[in-house]
Design an enzyme around this catalytic site. Structure first.
Site, PDB file in Angstrom:
ATOM      1  N   ASP A 189       0.845  -1.198   0.000  1.00 12.95           N
ATOM      2  CA  ASP A 189       0.000   0.000   0.000  1.00 12.95           C
ATOM      3  C   ASP A 189       0.882   1.251   0.000  1.00 12.95           C
ATOM      4  OD1 ASP A 189      -2.138  -1.683   0.256  1.00 12.95           O
ATOM      5  OD2 ASP A 189      -2.258  -1.455   2.430  1.00 12.95           O
TER       6      ASP A 189
HETATM    7  N1  URA Z   1      -1.234  -5.971   3.773  1.00 16.88           N
HETATM    8  C1  URA Z   1      -1.676  -4.712   3.871  1.00 16.88           C
HETATM    9  O1  URA Z   1      -2.691  -4.448   4.505  1.00 16.88           O
HETATM   10  N2  URA Z   1      -0.968  -3.735   3.246  1.00 16.88           N
HETATM   11  C2  URA Z   1       0.165  -3.967   2.561  1.00 16.88           C
HETATM   12  O2  URA Z   1       0.762  -3.032   2.040  1.00 16.88           O
HETATM   13  C3  URA Z   1       0.613  -5.288   2.476  1.00 16.88           C
HETATM   14  C4  URA Z   1      -0.100  -6.276   3.086  1.00 16.88           C
END
Ligand code: URA
Length: 240
Positions: free
Chosen positions: A108
């Site tokens: 993310d």
């Molecule tokens: N899980 C998440 O919630 N965010 C990420 O960036 C990777 C795994």
């Protein structure tokens, strides 16, 4: 970078992001390219690992695939292009942009840490396949402490929402608000969804390990090529 190849000189030079095939032909005409110590004007000759190719006297060490490790900083998206936010590819040299590189899975925008970038589609596919159960470890700062009961629920595999479940995940406590969580699949927002389903919230998230690869030697935003041993470890992680 030891895989055997048999490729044209101009293909190698352009695939390394050094110049276009057309410019490569011009460079050869101008005597800038040598093969095994002798100037070559032909760029359609196929060469292999044992040949020594130089451009302007600098050896070109070719690898069919590139494997890059980035310590992803906050604020960058894992996408080839984004109208609004900078992409992780903007942290790499400009001449790498046309090499068909992509991220192995996504983090993310505000997640930091280990991100592998490659153009090896087959390995990437295998690393992401739930069948191979490749382990990824995240360090999460949570809004509330996580109870032993929550840890047990996640360890058994749990419901994420009405339509989705998570495979067993191993949570270990670092301190009251910091937890390491190992997962073996790569669902969208998986870690945030696991903690949400446990009535908690992730405040900060960092991926600290991907199949044994960590980026402790890199500052946020820095990158390097993976070492041969690291590439081999990734390949082993999907053949077990
Ligand atoms: N899980 C998440 O919630 N965010 C990420 O960036 C990777 C795994």
């Amino acid at each position: 970078m030891s895989e055997v190849y048999n490729e044209r000189i101009d293909k190698i030079i352009s695939a390394m992001g050094l110049m276009s095939r057309k410019d490569c032909a011009r460079a050869a005409r101008n005597g800038r390219i040598t093969l095994n110590g002798a100037v070559t004007k032909a760029v359609d000759i196929k060469i292999s690992n044992t040949d020594v190719l130089c451009l302007d006297g600098e050896r070109i060490v070719y690898s069919k695939y590139m494997y890059i490790l980035l310590n992803k900083p906050k604020g960058y998206v894992c996408a080839a292009e984004d109208g609004k936010y900078p992409t992780v590819f903007e942290l790499l040299p400009k001449n790498y942009l046309n090499l068909g590189l992509f991220t192995v899975g996504r983090l993310d925008m505000n997640t930091t840490g280990v991100l592998i970038i490659t153009n090896d589609g087959e390995l990437s596919h295998k690393l992401l396949s739930p069948k191979n159960k490749v382990v990824k470890t995240y360090r999460a700062i949570t809004k509330f402490p996580v109870s032993q009961n929550d840890i047990n629920i996640a360890a058994k595999g749990m419901k994420l929402d009405e339509n989705d479940t998570a495979l067993p995940a191993d949570i270990t406590r670092v301190d009251e608000h910091t937890y390491d969580i190992k997962v073996y699949e790569g669902k969208f927002h998986l870690i945030k969804r696991i903690f949400l389903a446990l009535h908690n919230q992730v405040r900060e998230l960092e991926r600290i390990d991907f199949a044994g690869i960590s980026c402790n030697d890199l500052e946020n935003g820095e990158w390097r090529f993976l070492e041969d041993e690291e590439i081999n470890a990734l390949k082993e992680a999907v053949t077990r």
